[in-house]
Design a protein around this motif. Structure first.
Motif, PDB file in Angstrom:
ATOM      1  N   VAL A  95      -9.319  30.379  59.308  1.00 53.17           N
ATOM      2  CA  VAL A  95     -10.626  29.951  58.285  1.00 53.17           C
ATOM      3  C   VAL A  95     -10.039  28.662  57.566  1.00 53.17           C
ATOM      4  CG1 VAL A  95     -10.579  30.953  54.943  1.00 53.17           C
ATOM      5  CG2 VAL A  95     -10.271  32.635  57.186  1.00 53.17           C
ATOM      6  N   LYS A  96     -11.631  27.932  57.333  1.00 52.91           N
ATOM      7  CA  LYS A  96     -11.456  27.047  57.371  1.00 52.91           C
ATOM      8  C   LYS A  96     -11.603  26.786  55.412  1.00 52.91           C
ATOM      9  CE  LYS A  96     -12.754  25.209  61.122  1.00 52.91           C
ATOM     10  NZ  LYS A  96     -13.801  25.601  62.346  1.00 52.91           N
ATOM     11  N   PRO A  97     -11.497  25.211  54.637  1.00 56.50           N
ATOM     12  CA  PRO A  97     -11.553  25.126  53.351  1.00 56.50           C
ATOM     13  C   PRO A  97     -12.822  25.802  52.861  1.00 56.50           C
ATOM     14  CG  PRO A  97     -10.175  24.357  53.978  1.00 56.50           C
ATOM     15  CD  PRO A  97     -10.343  24.743  55.070  1.00 56.50           C
ATOM     16  N   GLY A  98     -13.691  26.585  51.881  1.00 58.03           N
ATOM     17  CA  GLY A  98     -15.514  26.487  51.500  1.00 58.03           C
ATOM     18  C   GLY A  98     -16.241  27.824  51.911  1.00 58.03           C
ATOM     19  N   ASP A  99     -15.262  28.027  53.144  1.00 54.03           N
ATOM     20  CA  ASP A  99     -15.029  29.730  54.152  1.00 54.03           C
ATOM     21  C   ASP A  99     -15.396  30.930  52.882  1.00 54.03           C
ATOM     22  OD1 ASP A  99     -15.870  28.348  56.529  1.00 54.03           O
ATOM     23  OD2 ASP A  99     -13.963  29.033  56.940  1.00 54.03           O
ATOM     24  N   ILE A 126      -5.952  39.969  54.643  1.00 56.93           N
ATOM     25  CA  ILE A 126      -7.260  38.694  53.336  1.00 56.93           C
ATOM     26  C   ILE A 126      -7.061  39.544  51.424  1.00 56.93           C
ATOM     27  CG2 ILE A 126      -9.276  39.341  51.958  1.00 56.93           C
ATOM     28  CD1 ILE A 126     -10.849  39.309  55.283  1.00 56.93           C
ATOM     29  N   GLY A 127      -6.165  41.064  51.743  1.00 59.24           N
ATOM     30  CA  GLY A 127      -5.896  41.388  50.396  1.00 59.24           C
ATOM     31  C   GLY A 127      -6.813  42.304  49.654  1.00 59.24           C
ATOM     32  N   GLY A 128      -7.282  43.102  48.109  1.00 60.78           N
ATOM     33  CA  GLY A 128      -7.920  43.539  47.904  1.00 60.78           C
ATOM     34  C   GLY A 128      -9.292  42.900  47.113  1.00 60.78           C
ATOM     35  N   ILE A 133     -10.054  34.270  50.288  1.00 58.55           N
ATOM     36  CA  ILE A 133      -9.918  34.290  51.722  1.00 58.55           C
ATOM     37  C   ILE A 133      -9.287  32.854  51.328  1.00 58.55           C
ATOM     38  CG2 ILE A 133     -11.345  35.943  52.751  1.00 58.55           C
ATOM     39  CD1 ILE A 133     -12.845  32.958  53.425  1.00 58.55           C
ATOM     40  N   GLN A 134      -8.323  32.535  52.209  1.00 62.03           N
ATOM     41  CA  GLN A 134      -7.417  31.625  52.072  1.00 62.03           C
ATOM     42  C   GLN A 134      -7.214  30.367  53.577  1.00 62.03           C
ATOM     43  OE1 GLN A 134      -5.455  30.522  49.039  1.00 62.03           O
ATOM     44  NE2 GLN A 134      -6.053  32.355  48.665  1.00 62.03           N
ATOM     45  N   PRO A 135      -7.444  29.179  53.287  1.00 61.70           N
ATOM     46  CA  PRO A 135      -7.903  29.077  54.477  1.00 61.70           C
ATOM     47  C   PRO A 135      -6.252  28.436  55.295  1.00 61.70           C
ATOM     48  CG  PRO A 135      -8.462  27.868  51.998  1.00 61.70           C
ATOM     49  CD  PRO A 135      -7.787  28.547  51.945  1.00 61.70           C
TER      50      PRO A 135
END
Length: 142
Positions: A95-99, A126-128, A133-135
């Protein structure tokens, strides 16, 4: 060639065929020639021996062909021991920033409506909340 010439030609062919049959008969035997006054039963009696010989020769030829056509079954090779099924190899995406999941699905899967498949595979990472989503998170792709 006229119509009557054709009939003359056919008669010559019939005569040469009779000659060939007589030449091919076994030595010492001559093929009996049917006469025009013979009844079917009389003709059958004349050719009975030749017919039986032809039947026997045909059966022998068929047996030889069948014997040569028989193929021995190949010995079955033992199957290697079944290995444990390997987990399917998934492609991954970092994951990239802004995805977003829909953007990743659009670029990687050519269909942004498949974002939920990515989410289902990566729910633990990812979580709930699929919108958060985190980069740097590595996601498995279907």
């Amino acid at each position: 060639m006229g119509i009557f010439d054709r009939f003359k030609h056919d008669k010559k062919s019939d005569d040469s065929a009779k000659e060939q049959v007589q030449e091919q008969a076994a030595p010492g035997q001559s093929a009996p020639a049917p006469s025009s006054g013979d009844t079917p039963a009389a003709t059958a009696e004349k050719y009975a021996g030749a017919t039986e010989d032809a039947v026997d020769a045909t059966k022998e030829a068929a047996d030889r062909l069948a014997a040569s056509a028989r193929i021995a079954p190949e010995p079955k090779a033992e199957a290697p021991a079944a290995a444990a099924p390997a987990a399917p190899a998934h492609r991954t995406y970092t994951v990239k920033p802004g995805d977003s999941l829909s953007a990743i699905a659009r670029h990687e899967l050519n269909n942004e409506s498949r974002w939920h498949e990515i989410y289902d595979l990566n729910r633990a990472a990812i979580g709930g909340n699929p919108d958060l989503i985190q980069p740097g998170t590595e996601l498995k792709l279907p």
